[in-house]
Write a protein that holds these residues in place. Structure first.
Motif, PDB file in Angstrom:
ATOM      1  N   ASP A   1       5.662   1.962 -24.654  1.00  0.00           N
ATOM      2  CA  ASP A   1       5.668   0.641 -23.938  1.00  0.00           C
ATOM      3  C   ASP A   1       4.445   0.079 -23.938  1.00  0.00           C
ATOM      4  O   ASP A   1       3.222   0.793 -24.002  1.00  0.00           O
ATOM      5  N   SER A   2       3.869  -1.284 -24.358  1.00  0.00           N
ATOM      6  CA  SER A   2       2.659  -2.086 -24.359  1.00  0.00           C
ATOM      7  C   SER A   2       1.913  -1.420 -23.372  1.00  0.00           C
ATOM      8  O   SER A   2       1.951  -1.773 -21.839  1.00  0.00           O
ATOM      9  N   PHE A   3       0.457  -1.053 -23.262  1.00  0.00           N
ATOM     10  CA  PHE A   3      -0.775  -0.476 -22.712  1.00  0.00           C
ATOM     11  C   PHE A   3      -1.088  -1.972 -21.053  1.00  0.00           C
ATOM     12  O   PHE A   3      -1.557  -1.616 -19.900  1.00  0.00           O
ATOM     13  N   PHE A   4      -0.945  -2.188 -21.922  1.00  0.00           N
ATOM     14  CA  PHE A   4      -1.337  -4.073 -21.301  1.00  0.00           C
ATOM     15  C   PHE A   4      -0.290  -5.210 -20.672  1.00  0.00           C
ATOM     16  O   PHE A   4      -0.532  -6.434 -19.312  1.00  0.00           O
ATOM     17  N   PHE A   5       0.917  -4.514 -20.085  1.00  0.00           N
ATOM     18  CA  PHE A   5       2.281  -5.674 -20.124  1.00  0.00           C
ATOM     19  C   PHE A   5       2.750  -5.002 -19.847  1.00  0.00           C
ATOM     20  O   PHE A   5       3.486  -3.862 -20.548  1.00  0.00           O
ATOM     21  N   PRO A   6       3.103  -5.151 -18.685  1.00  0.00           N
ATOM     22  CA  PRO A   6       2.912  -5.960 -17.481  1.00  0.00           C
ATOM     23  C   PRO A   6       1.402  -5.771 -17.286  1.00  0.00           C
ATOM     24  O   PRO A   6       1.510  -4.363 -17.046  1.00  0.00           O
ATOM     25  N   LYS A   7       0.898  -6.295 -16.268  1.00  0.00           N
ATOM     26  CA  LYS A   7      -0.803  -6.239 -15.912  1.00  0.00           C
ATOM     27  C   LYS A   7      -0.093  -5.266 -14.724  1.00  0.00           C
ATOM     28  O   LYS A   7       1.307  -4.736 -13.764  1.00  0.00           O
ATOM     29  N   ALA A   8      -1.151  -4.736 -13.721  1.00  0.00           N
ATOM     30  CA  ALA A   8      -1.173  -3.204 -12.919  1.00  0.00           C
ATOM     31  C   ALA A   8      -1.342  -3.688 -11.454  1.00  0.00           C
ATOM     32  O   ALA A   8       0.449  -3.660 -11.363  1.00  0.00           O
ATOM     33  N   SER A   9      -0.469  -5.456 -11.475  1.00  0.00           N
ATOM     34  CA  SER A   9      -0.109  -6.203 -10.103  1.00  0.00           C
ATOM     35  C   SER A   9       1.481  -5.812 -10.030  1.00  0.00           C
ATOM     36  O   SER A   9       2.088  -6.347  -9.288  1.00  0.00           O
ATOM     37  N   GLU A  10       1.743  -6.329 -11.314  1.00  0.00           N
ATOM     38  CA  GLU A  10       3.209  -6.431 -11.316  1.00  0.00           C
ATOM     39  C   GLU A  10       3.748  -5.332 -11.452  1.00  0.00           C
ATOM     40  O   GLU A  10       5.136  -4.809 -10.326  1.00  0.00           O
ATOM     41  N   LEU A  11       2.946  -4.375 -11.619  1.00  0.00           N
ATOM     42  CA  LEU A  11       3.637  -3.189 -11.801  1.00  0.00           C
ATOM     43  C   LEU A  11       3.921  -2.337 -10.395  1.00  0.00           C
ATOM     44  O   LEU A  11       4.768  -1.912  -9.359  1.00  0.00           O
ATOM     45  N   LYS A  12       3.032  -2.461  -9.263  1.00  0.00           N
ATOM     46  CA  LYS A  12       2.756  -1.900  -7.774  1.00  0.00           C
ATOM     47  C   LYS A  12       3.846  -2.654  -7.084  1.00  0.00           C
ATOM     48  O   LYS A  12       4.029  -2.709  -6.357  1.00  0.00           O
ATOM     49  N   ALA A  13       4.120  -4.100  -7.338  1.00  0.00           N
ATOM     50  CA  ALA A  13       4.792  -5.042  -6.532  1.00  0.00           C
ATOM     51  C   ALA A  13       6.118  -4.436  -6.768  1.00  0.00           C
ATOM     52  O   ALA A  13       7.015  -4.129  -5.917  1.00  0.00           O
ATOM     53  N   ARG A  14       6.941  -3.510  -8.514  1.00  0.00           N
ATOM     54  CA  ARG A  14       8.108  -3.063  -7.928  1.00  0.00           C
ATOM     55  C   ARG A  14       8.369  -2.066  -7.274  1.00  0.00           C
ATOM     56  O   ARG A  14       8.834  -1.188  -6.585  1.00  0.00           O
ATOM     57  N   VAL A  15       6.717  -0.934  -7.775  1.00  0.00           N
ATOM     58  CA  VAL A  15       6.456   0.073  -6.754  1.00  0.00           C
ATOM     59  C   VAL A  15       7.193  -0.172  -5.134  1.00  0.00           C
ATOM     60  O   VAL A  15       7.522   0.749  -4.778  1.00  0.00           O
ATOM     61  N   ALA A  16       6.420  -1.295  -4.896  1.00  0.00           N
ATOM     62  CA  ALA A  16       5.860  -1.054  -3.946  1.00  0.00           C
ATOM     63  C   ALA A  16       7.441  -0.799  -2.856  1.00  0.00           C
ATOM     64  O   ALA A  16       7.569  -1.438  -1.510  1.00  0.00           O
ATOM     65  N   LYS A  17       8.581  -1.676  -3.579  1.00  0.00           N
ATOM     66  CA  LYS A  17       9.543  -2.043  -3.049  1.00  0.00           C
ATOM     67  C   LYS A  17      10.490  -0.690  -2.507  1.00  0.00           C
ATOM     68  O   LYS A  17      11.488  -0.602  -1.589  1.00  0.00           O
ATOM     69  N   LEU A  18      10.090   0.436  -2.987  1.00  0.00           N
ATOM     70  CA  LEU A  18      10.760   1.531  -2.432  1.00  0.00           C
ATOM     71  C   LEU A  18      10.217   2.193  -0.841  1.00  0.00           C
ATOM     72  O   LEU A  18       8.965   1.651  -0.487  1.00  0.00           O
ATOM     73  N   GLU A  19      11.827   1.616   0.113  1.00  0.00           N
ATOM     74  CA  GLU A  19      11.280   1.983   1.424  1.00  0.00           C
ATOM     75  C   GLU A  19      10.553   3.402   2.073  1.00  0.00           C
ATOM     76  O   GLU A  19      10.150   3.152   2.793  1.00  0.00           O
ATOM     77  N   PRO A  20      10.534   4.295   1.024  1.00  0.00           N
ATOM     78  CA  PRO A  20      10.006   5.365   1.573  1.00  0.00           C
ATOM     79  C   PRO A  20       8.496   5.078   1.546  1.00  0.00           C
ATOM     80  O   PRO A  20       7.477   6.065   2.038  1.00  0.00           O
ATOM     81  N   LEU A  21       7.660   4.437   0.571  1.00  0.00           N
ATOM     82  CA  LEU A  21       6.692   4.277   0.584  1.00  0.00           C
ATOM     83  C   LEU A  21       5.773   3.486   1.589  1.00  0.00           C
ATOM     84  O   LEU A  21       6.190   2.382   1.961  1.00  0.00           O
ATOM     85  N   GLN A  22       4.444   4.358   1.956  1.00  0.00           N
ATOM     86  CA  GLN A  22       3.709   3.439   2.878  1.00  0.00           C
ATOM     87  C   GLN A  22       2.263   2.431   1.696  1.00  0.00           C
ATOM     88  O   GLN A  22       2.349   1.387   2.486  1.00  0.00           O
ATOM     89  N   SER A  23       1.982   3.330   0.751  1.00  0.00           N
ATOM     90  CA  SER A  23       0.886   2.474  -0.050  1.00  0.00           C
ATOM     91  C   SER A  23       1.551   2.989  -1.480  1.00  0.00           C
ATOM     92  O   SER A  23       1.546   4.222  -1.552  1.00  0.00           O
TER      93      SER A  23
END
Length: 264
Positions: A76-98
């Protein structure tokens, strides 16, 4: 006649300027075309795509679970999506504190996560053991690992008091958390969030979830410096060692025997 001869070079110089300007425009046009071709070739090459996706720090979550919610893969493209969008996706996982996301050219995507710490274990009715995290999330115990944490019994999942308790447990000193053996709800009319705690050092503690953070220093002092006994930390703090309680019971039993003998 002389004036006419002097004007001819002026016309010739202006023509040279126009020719020079036209060459510059042509050069810029050629340059823009070359750059466009390079950009197109770059975005079609493997250099502009993920070649490796790294997930670091998982314990209860698997790397596949993180990658699934991340929703990107190698190629997949290295440049899209942006890192901030990828972080928002992963942060939805309940066990994650950060979570942090970094991109390292060429092609490396690194996801570094920190899960909520484990603060307790819980037993189900059928004897299965579950881990309880600091945010109150209950997960299957990791295979081959029995944590040195207090057992929670009598609690309902998603109980707000349980979630509040778990957050407090995560702030306890490690030695105190490891000394707790069992915690169960003990609500009363006056204190809906009252709890009873038992320690491996043989103390019984009655307090409330709301008062526990302010009572930790007092509790720590008793557990470390007093003999085992019962501690009540409500509006007033009381401590009674088992030895004194047993002595009172023996005295009461003796008085009962004497009273019984005198009536015979």
């Amino acid at each position: 006649m002389n004036e006419r001869i002097e004007r001819i070079p002026a016309l010739k110089a202006e023509g040279e300027k126009r020719t020079s300007r036209g060459k510059r425009v042509l050069l810029w046009l050629v340059f823009a075309i070359v750059v466009s071709i390079i950009v197109v070739l770059f975005f079609r090459s493997s250099l502009s795509k993920y070649s490796e996706i790294q997930v670091i720090g998982t314990s209860y979550l698997s790397q596949d679970e993180v990658k699934q919610v991340l929703d990107v893969k190698t190629g997949d493209s290295f440049f899209f999506p942006k890192a901030s969008e990828l972080k928002a996706r992963v942060a939805k996982l309940e066990p994650l504190q950060s979570v942090s996301i970094s991109k390292k050219f060429p092609g490396v995507l690194r996801i570094t996560v920190s899960e909520y710490p484990e603060v307790a274990v819980q037993l189900s009715a059928d004897g299965k053991v579950f881990s309880v995290l600091a945010n109150g999330l209950i997960l299957p115990l990791r295979e081959g690992k029995l944590p040195d944490k207090p057992i929670l019994s009598g609690w309902e999942p998603k109980d707000p008091n349980l979630i509040a308790l778990c957050r407090i447990l995560s702030s306890l000193p490690p030695y105190m958390l490891s000394d707790l053996s069992e915690i169960h709800p003990d609500p009363s009319t006056a204190y809906a969030d009252r709890i009873t705690l038992f320690t491996r050092s043989r103390f019984e503690i009655v307090t409330t979830i709301g008062k526990l953070p302010d009572k930790i220093s007092y509790l720590s002092d008793i557990v470390q410096n007093r003999e085992p006994g019962k501690v009540v930390m409500l509006e007033a703090d009381t401590y009674l060692p088992y030895s004194a309680e047993n002595a009172n019971n023996e005295t009461q039993e003796a008085d009962n025997i004497k009273e019984k003998d005198s009536t015979q």
